[in-house]
Design a protein around this motif. Structure first.
Motif, short mmCIF file in Angstrom:
data_model
loop_
_atom_site.label_atom_id
_atom_site.label_comp_id
_atom_site.label_asym_id
_atom_site.label_seq_id
_atom_site.Cartn_x
_atom_site.Cartn_y
_atom_site.Cartn_z
N THR A 94 41.52 39.33 49.17
CA THR A 94 41.22 38.87 47.68
C THR A 94 41.31 37.51 47.37
N ARG A 132 31.64 49.21 42.23
CA ARG A 132 32.05 47.96 42.07
C ARG A 132 31.68 47.44 40.55
N PRO A 134 31.63 46.82 36.53
CA PRO A 134 32.87 46.54 35.55
C PRO A 134 33.16 47.71 34.55
N HIS A 151 42.42 44.15 43.71
CA HIS A 151 40.65 44.35 44.00
C HIS A 151 40.30 44.68 42.56
N ALA A 153 41.47 43.32 39.59
CA ALA A 153 41.41 42.24 38.93
C ALA A 153 39.98 41.64 38.69
N GLY A 154 39.74 41.32 37.57
CA GLY A 154 38.30 40.77 37.39
C GLY A 154 37.03 41.59 37.08
N ARG A 155 37.40 42.95 37.49
CA ARG A 155 36.35 44.11 37.31
C ARG A 155 36.93 44.90 35.86
N ASP A 157 38.92 45.32 32.32
CA ASP A 157 39.39 44.44 31.20
C ASP A 157 40.92 44.50 30.97
N VAL A 181 47.65 37.26 38.96
CA VAL A 181 47.16 38.55 38.28
C VAL A 181 48.08 38.80 37.18
#
Length: 463
Positions: A94, A132, A134, A151, A153-155, A157, A181
């Motif tokens: 990542t 994958r 969100p 993994h 993080a970013g997907r 909230d 993170v």
């Protein structure tokens, strides 16, 4: 941690940097727990080679070769004029870093009971399986070294992580800090106890799935397969409508019992649609040897006694094999949940999480769709028609439909299904289309629309 991260990146201590520096031969030898090629590849004393030796290979390096960011990190200890890492720190795919206890190798001291294992093949397998899409709230149950959070993080909230091992939470916080993170909520406790009244859009878990007679090692062993069973049964209570859960698991093949019914029964009581895939099966001896080697017990005085105890326990339970695979759940809110259990060993397109939603959709729609005669099917992209026959023969001996994308399933079919695959483009209703094909084939073969449900469930056709 911020200063240490900057130094790691500046030095090139990344996945690509380590791979390039070690080369294929040394990397292959490390997979066999042989250090010599990697030590030779990092013997120049340059900054990157020094970090690989310190963090990845776990050997002492001169204190004079390290900057203050490393010496003051709290993750190393002095030994005379040299320094030894107290943890295993590895770059991850990542772009972040994973902190765990030092990797155990043959000849090392026995693992501590609260050992925190690093990220490896199982971690990567789970990350490849997870959807994958969100999400709002995500739970990493049994976070270990914290790799699944990297993994997510970013997907997601909001991310919550739990583990029964307090040391795992301690090291996972280091992983997240080194990976930039933030905002992860972490709790200590077993299964869903720390989040008893909470709901999530996504739950992931690489649980302690090793089936062993005694839970000596917290990170991997909890007795039989009841822990994985309880994990699957409790997860639906913590899923929002439409929420998903993805797990790795082991399960027993017991004499006189169908493993599909055993594992399918775990899912049947939760009210969620489910998909179970068995990827591998080992006999008891293979299984015991694998996990004794994993704990670096091969060649130790305890090897034979533990091997014998483990096999005797399996024999008492009438175990014929141990399966390993994936379990996915989706809270569709249906009173008639659909569960598919299958054995699948072929290579699949990665990541599975990129199309797992479509797989679940296909399984459910094939079961629930009504009036298939009026359905307008479409052949899936990348489908091949393979025919086997004698040279010069008018008709093939066998026709196989092969997927070149996704799960890459294959299925032997008849002439009607093969003909349908050639003309099915979503424009014509299935019933009339099958009638026309039956007339053209001319051999009297008839096929009902409902007979195509298995091909829809397996993704050869889409609704």
């Amino acid at each position: 941690m911020e200063r240490l991260r900057e130094h790691l990146l500046e030095t090139g201590y990344t996945i690509d940097g380590v791979r390039e520096r070690l080369g294929d031969m040394a990397a292959g030898a490390l997979a066999r727990e042989e250090l010599v090629p990697a030590l030779r590849a990092t013997s120049d004393g340059d900054p990157l080679g020094t970090l690989i030796r310190l963090w990845w290979l776990g050997v002492p390096v001169p204190a004079s070769s390290l900057p203050q960011a490393v010496l003051e990190s709290g993750l190393v200890r002095p030994e005379g004029e040299q320094v030894v890492a107290t943890v295993h720190l590895q770059p991850w795919e990542t772009g972040g870093y994973v902190v765990s206890d030092r990797k155990v190798r043959p000849g090392d001291a026995a693992l501590r009971p609260d050992h925190v294992v690093g990220a490896g093949g199982a971690s990567a397998n789970l990350a490849q399986l997870v959807s994958r899409r969100p999400v709002g709230r995500a739970l990493d149950l049994g976070t270990g070294c914290g790799v699944q959070v990297l993994h997510l993080a970013g997907r997601a909230d909001e991310i919550v992580a739990t583990d029964v091992n307090a040391r795992a939470i301690e090291l996972s916080r280091l992983s997240w800090a080194l990976s930039s993170v933030s905002g992860v909520t972490a709790h200590t406790g077993s299964l869903f106890e720390p989040v008893a009244d909470e709901l999530f859009d996504l739950v992931v878990s690489n649980p302690p799935f090793v089936i062993a007679p005694a839970g000596r090692l917290t990170y991997r062993e909890v007795g039989g397969d009841a822990f994985c069973r309880d994990l699957v049964r409790q997860a639906p209570r913590h899923l929002n409508p439409g929420g998903q859960a993805h797990f790795l698991a082991n399960w027993l093949h017991v004499e006189g019992e169908d493993w599909r019914e055993r594992v399918g029964g775990w899912l049947g009581e939760g009210g969620c649609d489910g998909w179970v895939v068995q990827r591998d099966v080992q006999d008891p001896a293979e299984y015991v040897e694998l996990w004794l080697r994993d704990a670096a017990e091969q060649g130790t005085p305890a090897w034979a006694a533990r091997y014998d105890e483990w096999l005797a326990w399996f024999e008492e339970l009438k175990v014929e094999g141990i399966g390993f695979g994936w379990i996915s759940l989706r809270n569709s809110g249906s009173l008639d949940p659909v569960v598919r259990v299958e054995h699948m060993t072929q290579q699949v397109e990665l990541p599975v999480g990129g199309y797992v939603d479509e797989v679940l959709d296909a399984i459910v729609s094939a079961h629930r769709a009504s009036g298939l005669d009026q359905a307008k099917l479409r052949t899936v992209d990348g489908l091949l028609d393979e025919r086997v026959g004698l040279p010069g023969a008018e008709d093939p001996m066998k026709i196989v439909l092969r997927q070149t994308r996704g799960l890459r399933r294959t299925r032997e079919v008849g002439t009607v299904e093969a003909a349908l695959a050639g003309v099915c483009d979503g424009d014509l209703a299935l019933g009339p289309l099958l009638n026309v094909i039956a007339e053209l084939v001319g051999d009297g073969e008839q096929l009902s629309a409902d007979a195509l449900r298995p091909l829809i469930a397996e993704g050869f056709f889409t609704l």
